[in-house]
Write an enzyme that holds these catalytic residues in place. Sequence first.
Site, short mmCIF file in Angstrom:
data_model
loop_
_atom_site.label_atom_id
_atom_site.label_comp_id
_atom_site.label_asym_id
_atom_site.label_seq_id
_atom_site.Cartn_x
_atom_site.Cartn_y
_atom_site.Cartn_z
N HIS A 254 31.39 24.77 11.55
CA HIS A 254 30.96 23.38 11.35
C HIS A 254 30.20 23.26 10.04
O HIS A 254 29.97 24.25 9.35
CB HIS A 254 30.14 22.88 12.54
CG HIS A 254 28.82 23.56 12.76
ND1 HIS A 254 28.71 24.89 13.14
CD2 HIS A 254 27.53 23.11 12.66
CE1 HIS A 254 27.44 25.21 13.29
NE2 HIS A 254 26.71 24.15 13.00
N HIS B 177 27.11 22.32 9.00
CA HIS B 177 25.68 22.45 8.75
C HIS B 177 25.39 23.53 7.72
O HIS B 177 26.02 24.60 7.71
CB HIS B 177 24.92 22.71 10.05
CG HIS B 177 24.84 21.51 10.93
ND1 HIS B 177 24.56 21.59 12.28
CD2 HIS B 177 25.01 20.18 10.67
CE1 HIS B 177 24.55 20.37 12.80
NE2 HIS B 177 24.82 19.51 11.84
N ASP C 20 23.15 25.73 7.30
CA ASP C 20 22.79 27.09 7.70
C ASP C 20 24.00 27.89 8.19
O ASP C 20 23.87 29.07 8.53
CB ASP C 20 21.69 27.07 8.77
CG ASP C 20 22.09 26.37 10.06
OD1 ASP C 20 22.85 25.38 9.98
OD2 ASP C 20 21.65 26.80 11.14
N HIS C 21 25.18 27.26 8.15
CA HIS C 21 26.42 27.96 8.50
C HIS C 21 27.39 28.06 7.32
O HIS C 21 28.31 28.88 7.37
CB HIS C 21 27.11 27.29 9.68
CG HIS C 21 26.37 27.46 10.97
ND1 HIS C 21 26.80 28.31 11.97
CD2 HIS C 21 25.20 26.94 11.41
CE1 HIS C 21 25.93 28.28 12.97
NE2 HIS C 21 24.96 27.45 12.65
N HIS D 66 28.05 19.27 19.33
CA HIS D 66 26.99 19.52 18.34
C HIS D 66 27.28 18.72 17.08
O HIS D 66 26.39 18.04 16.53
CB HIS D 66 26.94 21.02 18.05
CG HIS D 66 25.86 21.43 17.10
ND1 HIS D 66 24.53 21.31 17.38
CD2 HIS D 66 25.94 22.01 15.86
CE1 HIS D 66 23.82 21.77 16.36
NE2 HIS D 66 24.65 22.19 15.43
N ASP E 22 27.57 26.75 17.03
CA ASP E 22 26.42 26.16 17.70
C ASP E 22 26.83 25.33 18.92
O ASP E 22 26.10 24.42 19.33
CB ASP E 22 25.62 25.29 16.73
CG ASP E 22 24.80 26.10 15.73
OD1 ASP E 22 24.85 27.33 15.79
OD2 ASP E 22 24.14 25.48 14.87
N HIS F 8 22.92 31.67 16.54
CA HIS F 8 21.48 31.77 16.45
C HIS F 8 20.93 32.74 17.50
O HIS F 8 21.49 32.89 18.58
CB HIS F 8 20.81 30.41 16.67
CG HIS F 8 21.07 29.42 15.57
ND1 HIS F 8 20.24 29.31 14.47
CD2 HIS F 8 22.07 28.53 15.39
CE1 HIS F 8 20.72 28.36 13.67
NE2 HIS F 8 21.83 27.88 14.21
#
Length: 254
Positions: free
Chosen positions: A52, A54, A56-57, A109, A126, A164
Amino acid sequence: MQPTPIPALSDNYIWSLADDDGDWLLVDPGDADPVLAACGDRPPPRAILLTHHHADHIGGVSALVAHWPGTPVHAPADPRIGHADHRVGDGDRVTAGRWAFEVLATPGHTVSHIAFHGHGLLFSGDTLFSLGCGRLFEGTPRDMLGSLDRLAALPDPTLVCCGHEYTLANAAFARVVDPDNAALRRRHAKATTMRDHALPTLPSTLGEERACNPFLRIDAPAVRAAVAARAPGAAGDRIEAFAELRRWKDGFRA
């Protein structure tokens, strides 16, 4: 062919998968530095897989492709992901060296979230966490519950490689919801020992998640009873029960 979690940022895992011949791939590299520190002297990965949009990915993708030019990047059809050679969606098949993964649409998400399943592995991003699930930033409770139902139908031994290290925080909530669950107590104790030794609690197995994760146990009488104690009107409908459980988790403080 054990997947390896590479710690990144505050609590992310970037997943590396390698075989005995030196072929390898990456999943959700939110930061290039830990990948280069761990893998920078290897030949280029066969592929980078993204679940996805985001940051942080996906935040490390540009630097990694600059380091390993020509590495194919497979990502959802979402314009918020700028660097992708192959846009993939539900039912597509991603091949990378010896590996082949089925793409599963898992909205909730985010609306375009996907997961990759193959070789006994689930890269769930996530959507599904150990003992938890992702927040509903874009999707609806119906979306997320449908995604979790789909993942929960995969075989018990499937290794859940999520994005995570949330297991202990999720366990604290799960034990309030489902305090008499012996499998959950064992999972919590095991995870606590692992974190005390600075070890990752992942991957878990889908069998463990079905036994312990309250978001996969929304039809279990104990979970419904816990929801009913908070919101009696929500307990009779599984989507409303799931929505209330997610709201409860959003505001939960151990």
